[in-house]
Enzyme design. Sequence first.
Site, PDB file in Angstrom:
ATOM      1  N   ASP A 220       2.182   1.016  -3.390  1.00  0.00           N
ATOM      2  CA  ASP A 220       0.830   1.370  -3.819  1.00  0.00           C
ATOM      3  C   ASP A 220       0.732   2.803  -4.333  1.00  0.00           C
ATOM      4  O   ASP A 220       1.477   3.687  -3.912  1.00  0.00           O
ATOM      5  CB  ASP A 220      -0.159   1.195  -2.664  1.00  0.00           C
ATOM      6  CG  ASP A 220      -0.341  -0.248  -2.261  1.00  0.00           C
ATOM      7  OD1 ASP A 220      -0.181  -1.134  -3.119  1.00  0.00           O
ATOM      8  OD2 ASP A 220      -0.653  -0.484  -1.084  1.00  0.00           O
ATOM      9  N   ARG A 221      -0.200   3.004  -5.219  1.00  0.00           N
ATOM     10  CA  ARG A 221      -0.434   4.317  -5.826  1.00  0.00           C
ATOM     11  C   ARG A 221      -0.658   5.392  -4.761  1.00  0.00           C
ATOM     12  O   ARG A 221      -0.216   6.530  -4.907  1.00  0.00           O
ATOM     13  CB  ARG A 221      -1.648   4.210  -6.748  1.00  0.00           C
ATOM     14  CG  ARG A 221      -2.013   5.465  -7.462  1.00  0.00           C
ATOM     15  CD  ARG A 221      -3.165   5.189  -8.404  1.00  0.00           C
ATOM     16  NE  ARG A 221      -3.772   6.420  -8.842  1.00  0.00           N
ATOM     17  CZ  ARG A 221      -4.954   6.497  -9.399  1.00  0.00           C
ATOM     18  NH1 ARG A 221      -5.663   5.410  -9.618  1.00  0.00           N
ATOM     19  NH2 ARG A 221      -5.436   7.651  -9.777  1.00  0.00           N
TER      20      ARG A 221
END
Length: 191
Positions: free
Chosen positions: A46-47
């Site tokens: 995930d970012r």
Amino acid sequence: MTRLIRFNKPFDVLPQFTDRGTSGTPRATLSDFIDVPQVYPAGRLDRDSEGLMLLTDDGRLQAQIADPRHKMAKTYWVQVEGLPDTQAIQALCDGVELKDGLTRPAKATLIPEPDGLWPRTPPIRVRKSIPDSWIELTIREGRNRQVRRMTAAVGHPTLRLIRARIGPWTVTGLQIGQWADLPPPDKRGNR
């Protein structure tokens, strides 16, 4: 010859080479750090998570690493809010009931802050009245935002999430934003 790369992904970097978002402002992607043609991420991170990503030009290896059916262990260092007791750690080990079902059993241990940890930009939010602690969590499945949902389910929201290991490969020795070639596994699956 198969190419395999390990990368220490910084916080706020998309785990892909292009930004297909509609924000109007380009976001940081893998292409800001890795200029190697024809390699693709083997899985996602995930970012808002940091740490180890693997990239390869071999589709079969990519599937072996990324597909949860192969049950390749992934280890995370998770900074959580509060001080988890033995009951919370045991719940993570036994499996946690999430909206999409019970997670598989995991390995969970309270640890001190990992050695050599890089500063996060921006830093996590710190609340003076609530301590934080670190858990090392190893899972063998890959549900969306699974680690964050697991720690929240046992009452300890994730503040910082770092993937430290995928199978035999680790982030150890890589500075944030740095990448390095790895020897790929041989055809028999040995590393």
